[in-house]
Enzyme design. Structure first.
Site, PDB file in Angstrom:
ATOM      1  N   ASP A 118     -16.308   5.240  25.471  1.00  0.00           N
ATOM      2  CA  ASP A 118     -15.601   4.569  24.377  1.00  0.00           C
ATOM      3  C   ASP A 118     -16.497   4.527  23.138  1.00  0.00           C
ATOM      4  O   ASP A 118     -17.725   4.611  23.245  1.00  0.00           O
ATOM      5  CB  ASP A 118     -15.288   3.107  24.759  1.00  0.00           C
ATOM      6  N   MET A 119     -15.890   4.353  21.965  1.00  0.00           N
ATOM      7  CA  MET A 119     -16.701   4.222  20.748  1.00  0.00           C
ATOM      8  C   MET A 119     -16.687   2.766  20.295  1.00  0.00           C
ATOM      9  O   MET A 119     -15.627   2.151  20.188  1.00  0.00           O
ATOM     10  CB  MET A 119     -16.162   5.137  19.653  1.00  0.00           C
ATOM     11  N   GLN A 159     -12.995   7.600  15.824  1.00  0.00           N
ATOM     12  CA  GLN A 159     -12.161   6.595  15.147  1.00  0.00           C
ATOM     13  C   GLN A 159     -11.727   7.106  13.771  1.00  0.00           C
ATOM     14  O   GLN A 159     -12.571   7.406  12.922  1.00  0.00           O
ATOM     15  CB  GLN A 159     -12.965   5.303  14.985  1.00  0.00           C
ATOM     16  N   ARG A 181     -10.959  11.463  22.449  1.00  0.00           N
ATOM     17  CA  ARG A 181      -9.821  10.539  22.281  1.00  0.00           C
ATOM     18  C   ARG A 181      -9.840  10.107  20.823  1.00  0.00           C
ATOM     19  O   ARG A 181     -10.865   9.615  20.339  1.00  0.00           O
ATOM     20  CB  ARG A 181      -9.977   9.312  23.175  1.00  0.00           C
ATOM     21  N   GLY A 218      -9.487   2.845  15.456  1.00  0.00           N
ATOM     22  CA  GLY A 218     -10.745   2.098  15.372  1.00  0.00           C
ATOM     23  C   GLY A 218     -10.473   0.607  15.379  1.00  0.00           C
ATOM     24  O   GLY A 218      -9.557   0.145  14.686  1.00  0.00           O
ATOM     25  N   LYS A 247      -4.781   0.532   5.465  1.00  0.00           N
ATOM     26  CA  LYS A 247      -4.064   1.098   6.617  1.00  0.00           C
ATOM     27  C   LYS A 247      -3.485   2.483   6.288  1.00  0.00           C
ATOM     28  O   LYS A 247      -3.535   3.398   7.121  1.00  0.00           O
ATOM     29  CB  LYS A 247      -2.957   0.133   7.055  1.00  0.00           C
ATOM     30  N   THR A 258      -2.653   5.851  20.366  1.00  0.00           N
ATOM     31  CA  THR A 258      -2.028   4.980  19.368  1.00  0.00           C
ATOM     32  C   THR A 258      -0.730   4.398  19.910  1.00  0.00           C
ATOM     33  O   THR A 258      -0.097   4.999  20.775  1.00  0.00           O
ATOM     34  CB  THR A 258      -1.733   5.769  18.064  1.00  0.00           C
ATOM     35  N   HIS A 259      -0.351   3.216  19.357  1.00  0.00           N
ATOM     36  CA  HIS A 259       0.976   2.654  19.659  1.00  0.00           C
ATOM     37  C   HIS A 259       1.857   2.747  18.439  1.00  0.00           C
ATOM     38  O   HIS A 259       2.946   2.205  18.407  1.00  0.00           O
ATOM     39  CB  HIS A 259       0.853   1.180  20.061  1.00  0.00           C
TER      40      HIS A 259
HETATM   41  C1  FAD Z   1      -6.133   4.278  24.965  1.00  0.00           C
HETATM   42  C2  FAD Z   1      -6.832   3.611  23.830  1.00  0.00           C
HETATM   43  C3  FAD Z   1      -8.211   3.587  23.797  1.00  0.00           C
HETATM   44  C4  FAD Z   1      -8.899   3.011  22.732  1.00  0.00           C
HETATM   45  N1  FAD Z   1     -10.264   3.107  22.672  1.00  0.00           N
HETATM   46  C5  FAD Z   1     -10.893   2.648  21.569  1.00  0.00           C
HETATM   47  C6  FAD Z   1     -12.282   2.864  21.393  1.00  0.00           C
HETATM   48  O1  FAD Z   1     -12.975   3.459  22.221  1.00  0.00           O
HETATM   49  N2  FAD Z   1     -12.861   2.377  20.260  1.00  0.00           N
HETATM   50  C7  FAD Z   1     -12.124   1.718  19.285  1.00  0.00           C
HETATM   51  O2  FAD Z   1     -12.697   1.336  18.266  1.00  0.00           O
HETATM   52  N3  FAD Z   1     -10.825   1.482  19.462  1.00  0.00           N
HETATM   53  C8  FAD Z   1     -10.178   1.934  20.560  1.00  0.00           C
HETATM   54  N4  FAD Z   1      -8.831   1.722  20.692  1.00  0.00           N
HETATM   55  C9  FAD Z   1      -8.138   0.767  19.791  1.00  0.00           C
HETATM   56  C10 FAD Z   1      -7.654   1.430  18.523  1.00  0.00           C
HETATM   57  O3  FAD Z   1      -8.741   1.800  17.728  1.00  0.00           O
HETATM   58  C11 FAD Z   1      -6.733   0.496  17.733  1.00  0.00           C
HETATM   59  O4  FAD Z   1      -7.435  -0.657  17.387  1.00  0.00           O
HETATM   60  C12 FAD Z   1      -5.474   0.092  18.437  1.00  0.00           C
HETATM   61  O5  FAD Z   1      -4.973   1.123  19.237  1.00  0.00           O
HETATM   62  C13 FAD Z   1      -4.399  -0.284  17.436  1.00  0.00           C
HETATM   63  O6  FAD Z   1      -4.080   0.814  16.621  1.00  0.00           O
HETATM   64  P1  FAD Z   1      -2.694   1.601  16.681  1.00  0.00           P
HETATM   65  O7  FAD Z   1      -2.977   3.045  16.577  1.00  0.00           O
HETATM   66  O8  FAD Z   1      -1.952   1.207  17.882  1.00  0.00           O
HETATM   67  O9  FAD Z   1      -1.943   1.225  15.356  1.00  0.00           O
HETATM   68  P2  FAD Z   1      -1.778  -0.096  14.464  1.00  0.00           P
HETATM   69  O10 FAD Z   1      -1.660   0.368  13.054  1.00  0.00           O
HETATM   70  O11 FAD Z   1      -2.798  -1.137  14.774  1.00  0.00           O
HETATM   71  O12 FAD Z   1      -0.392  -0.624  14.947  1.00  0.00           O
HETATM   72  C14 FAD Z   1       0.815   0.096  14.774  1.00  0.00           C
HETATM   73  C15 FAD Z   1       1.918  -0.533  15.586  1.00  0.00           C
HETATM   74  O13 FAD Z   1       1.604  -0.387  16.986  1.00  0.00           O
HETATM   75  C16 FAD Z   1       1.985  -1.564  17.700  1.00  0.00           C
HETATM   76  N5  FAD Z   1       0.743  -2.217  18.219  1.00  0.00           N
HETATM   77  C17 FAD Z   1      -0.534  -1.914  17.920  1.00  0.00           C
HETATM   78  N6  FAD Z   1      -1.410  -2.695  18.580  1.00  0.00           N
HETATM   79  C18 FAD Z   1      -0.661  -3.528  19.320  1.00  0.00           C
HETATM   80  C19 FAD Z   1      -0.961  -4.588  20.207  1.00  0.00           C
HETATM   81  N7  FAD Z   1      -2.238  -4.958  20.485  1.00  0.00           N
HETATM   82  N8  FAD Z   1       0.073  -5.240  20.789  1.00  0.00           N
HETATM   83  C20 FAD Z   1       1.351  -4.873  20.541  1.00  0.00           C
HETATM   84  N9  FAD Z   1       1.697  -3.885  19.695  1.00  0.00           N
HETATM   85  C21 FAD Z   1       0.730  -3.232  19.092  1.00  0.00           C
HETATM   86  C22 FAD Z   1       2.677  -2.452  16.720  1.00  0.00           C
HETATM   87  O14 FAD Z   1       4.048  -2.136  16.741  1.00  0.00           O
HETATM   88  C23 FAD Z   1       2.077  -2.040  15.396  1.00  0.00           C
HETATM   89  O15 FAD Z   1       2.891  -2.335  14.295  1.00  0.00           O
HETATM   90  C24 FAD Z   1      -8.143   2.345  21.712  1.00  0.00           C
HETATM   91  C25 FAD Z   1      -6.758   2.369  21.738  1.00  0.00           C
HETATM   92  C26 FAD Z   1      -6.087   2.996  22.762  1.00  0.00           C
HETATM   93  C27 FAD Z   1      -4.601   3.037  22.737  1.00  0.00           C
END
Ligand code: FAD
Length: 283
Positions: A107-108, A139, A160, A164, A177, A202-203
């Site tokens: 992970d980062m 990230q 991956r 971030g 953003k 991403t979600h």
């Molecule tokens: C498999 C995986 C591994 C990861 N590993 C790392 C890592 O090693 N280092 C690191 O810095 N980060 C990591 N992350 C976290 C990542 O950097 C983001 O902080 C996180 O995924 C939220 O970003 P997003 O792309 O979902 O979009 P965002 O812009 O944060 O959100 C977009 C939309 O997604 C949905 N969403 C996002 N987060 C949530 C939540 N917590 N609950 C419910 N809905 C949500 C909402 O609908 C939101 O409007 C990881 C994420 C994933 C999915």
């Protein structure tokens, strides 16, 4: 109370609960990466104990024929105490993953670790037999990420891509953003077209949609990459993607050290605080 609150995002306190969650996700056609929660350990002993859990996981994944690998944080492996200790731990873990046909994702964490993490993963990946058994996270919020991807792709390292999750200063990371999203799409396109198997984590439906549109347009098969999401987040989207023929991997965290992980999830989406508060008030 903590256990109940965190259960939305954390699969349980023990290895067995995480393995059970992994098997249930596999039953829905979803791959898994297991994360034994913890970061910034205070002693070499603590780092070794954390590593032992990962060795146990790799054996269990193999014995139970799970479609799963592991994700690990360097600060949990003693990076702040002794980078050589952390490197030796990740090396041994990668060798174990190699022997059991699995994979270690490093992970980062915050940007103070970025260069050291890249250097370490490149060194371990370059050791004979390790190719394809250790990977990294990049990230999209960091300005440096496109250049880092260029270096990592030359080595054939699996990446991956995520947005971030740490607080970063404006001289290191895009402050808005919209800029992060734009960079994410740009980097995702580079990755899925690279011929190496990467994870798009991403979600964000807009990020997912942009990736889908790009692969369709370029004739890139869905088997060339995977989407990755966190346990308990957008289960609807996870299943919809699987039903469309995309590969999906869910990051399954577990363990007693859930607090920092949980707080990062709440910070990402203030609506989660309201959702959890309502549930606690109800029960
Ligand atoms: C498999 C995986 C591994 C990861 N590993 C790392 C890592 O090693 N280092 C690191 O810095 N980060 C990591 N992350 C976290 C990542 O950097 C983001 O902080 C996180 O995924 C939220 O970003 P997003 O792309 O979902 O979009 P965002 O812009 O944060 O959100 C977009 C939309 O997604 C949905 N969403 C996002 N987060 C949530 C939540 N917590 N609950 C419910 N809905 C949500 C909402 O609908 C939101 O409007 C990881 C994420 C994933 C999915």
């Amino acid at each position: 109370m903590g256990r109940r609150l965190s259960s939305r995002f954390v699969a349980g306190m023990h290895t067995d609960e995480a393995l059970h969650a992994a098997a249930a996700l596999n039953d829905h056609g979803i791959s898994v990466t297991l994360d034994s929660l913890g970061e910034n350990v205070h002693s070499p002993d603590e780092a070794h104990r954390s590593a032992a859990i990962y060795h146990e996981l790799l054996d269990a994944i193999h014995e139970r024929h799970l479609d799963a690998n592991v994700s690990v944080k360097l600060t949990q492996m003693g990076m702040d105490l002794d980078p050589q200790l952390a490197e030796q731990i990740v090396r041994e873990m990668t060798e174990h993953a190699r022997a059991t046909g699995s994979f270690v994702r490093v992970d980062m964490e915050g940007s103070e670790y970025t260069q050291a993490t890249i250097d370490m993963v490149r060194r371990i990946h370059a050791e004979p037999g390790n190719e394809g058994h250790v990977g990294i996270v990049i990230q999209a919020y960091l300005y440096r990420s496109q250049a880092d991807i260029g270096v990592l792709l030359k080595d054939g390292i699996r990446i991956r891509l995520c947005k971030g999750a740490y607080q970063e200063a404006a001289d290191k990371a895009f402050p808005g953003k919209a800029q992060v999203d734009e960079n994410f799409v740009r980097l995702a396109e580079i990755l899925v077209a690279s011929g190496i198997y990467h994870g798009i984590a991403t979600h964000d439906e807009k990020m997912v949609q942009a990736t889908r549109a790009f692969v369709k347009e370029q004739g890139i098969p869905p088997s060339a990459f995977e989407f990755q999401m966190l346990y308990g987040v957008r289960r609807d989207l996870q299943r919809a993607l699987v039903s469309e023929g995309y590969r999906v991997r869910v990051y399954v965290p577990f363990g007693t050290e859930w607090y920092p992980y949980f707080m990062r999830r709440l910070a990402e989406r203030p609506a989660n605080v309201i959702f959890l508060a309502k549930n606690v008030l109800k029960s």
